[in-house]
Write an enzyme that holds these catalytic residues in place. Sequence first.
Site, PDB file in Angstrom:
ATOM      1  NE  ARG A  97      60.644  37.074  14.189  1.00  0.00           N
ATOM      2  CZ  ARG A  97      59.611  36.079  14.705  1.00  0.00           C
ATOM      3  NH1 ARG A  97      59.326  35.996  15.984  1.00  0.00           N
ATOM      4  NH2 ARG A  97      59.030  35.243  13.693  1.00  0.00           N
ATOM      5  CG  ASP A  98      61.217  32.238  15.673  1.00  0.00           C
ATOM      6  OD1 ASP A  98      60.969  32.360  17.187  1.00  0.00           O
ATOM      7  OD2 ASP A  98      60.771  31.272  15.317  1.00  0.00           O
ATOM      8  CG  HIS A 148      57.992  28.691  11.555  1.00  0.00           C
ATOM      9  ND1 HIS A 148      58.604  29.947  11.408  1.00  0.00           N
ATOM     10  CD2 HIS A 148      58.269  28.151  12.744  1.00  0.00           C
ATOM     11  CE1 HIS A 148      59.312  30.174  12.413  1.00  0.00           C
ATOM     12  NE2 HIS A 148      59.050  29.182  13.345  1.00  0.00           N
ATOM     13  CG  HIS A 178      59.107  25.039  16.562  1.00  0.00           C
ATOM     14  ND1 HIS A 178      59.484  25.905  17.707  1.00  0.00           N
ATOM     15  CD2 HIS A 178      58.810  25.922  15.730  1.00  0.00           C
ATOM     16  CE1 HIS A 178      59.362  27.139  17.419  1.00  0.00           C
ATOM     17  NE2 HIS A 178      58.996  27.083  16.244  1.00  0.00           N
ATOM     18  CB  CYS A 222      57.582  30.073  21.160  1.00  0.00           C
ATOM     19  SG  CYS A 222      55.942  31.322  21.358  1.00  0.00           S
ATOM     20  CG  ASN A 253      62.613  28.209  14.862  1.00  0.00           C
ATOM     21  OD1 ASN A 253      61.433  28.076  14.892  1.00  0.00           O
ATOM     22  ND2 ASN A 253      63.050  29.140  15.645  1.00  0.00           N
TER      23      ASN A 253
END
Length: 316
Positions: A29-30, A222, A224, A255, A264
């Site tokens: 997804r991300d 989460h 980065h 993002c 990420n």
Amino acid sequence: MSASEIGLPMAVPARNLPERVRIHEVGPRDGLQNEKNAVPTEVKAEFIRRLAEAGLTTVEATSFVHPKWVPQLADAEALFPQVKDLPGVRLPVLVPNARGLDRALALGADRIAVFASATESFAKANLNRTVAESLAVFDPVVARAKEEGAHVRGYVSMCFGDPWEGAVPLHQVVSVCRALTDMGCDELSLGDTIGVATPGHVRELLAALNEAGVPTSSLGVHFHDTYGQALANTYAALEHGVTTVDASAGGLGGCPYARSATGNLATEDLVWMLRGLGIDTGVDLGRLVATSEWMAGRLGRPSPSRTVRALSHKEQ
């Protein structure tokens, strides 16, 4: 044969760290949402299957957002039925509003995520609403999801820094996290969306959240890796007792609404560190590396994960 000879670190357990960490894999997804070229649904489904076969028990599958906003995820209805029955795997999906929740529930999704912001600037850029307005939208979504028996995760972006506003005050993050907790979110993911966090900042935020009544057991992190701090920040979170860490296979993702957000934390880099610390993840690193290499081939570029590159080089 030694650990180094088979391409794995020697495990040297550290004191006062969790025995096991659950990796919340966000690659499908991300990791893919920013890709300019459409990734075929069949490739996404195979990616999820391979991640599950590598031992990842939580794999965020897709987002039921309007195709206009994230075209790469426009195939959510086609993708989710192909993977939803994978045994032993949680498959969370992101929903932006009540309509997205309806679409997800209709396909049998039982793990839902909403995406909030700790800053007004990012709330406007990402959600086209103020922070308060976005929380008002999520309130009935979370309530209905809970009524349907779904587990709900609340993402909180810009927890450490914002490209428009700079450093984000702790109380601002705590306020949004407290609101999501009061709505009924089972879990919160603290997002370092532009990768500016450092370990001391991580410790202070986690302590502030505890003081506000948000337990460590409900928190995930989460990070980065924009400034190379993702693993150091993860270690700080582990020292605090956090046992859920988000990561993206091969280091994919960023993002779409924050240009300074780079990839990420790579799942392989995380697994390498955790294995060296003697922390169990249940992940087969060899299979995971092979999966990221396979996906990199489909995307037409090498994986940014240092561990993927290192282990791939050893095999040549």
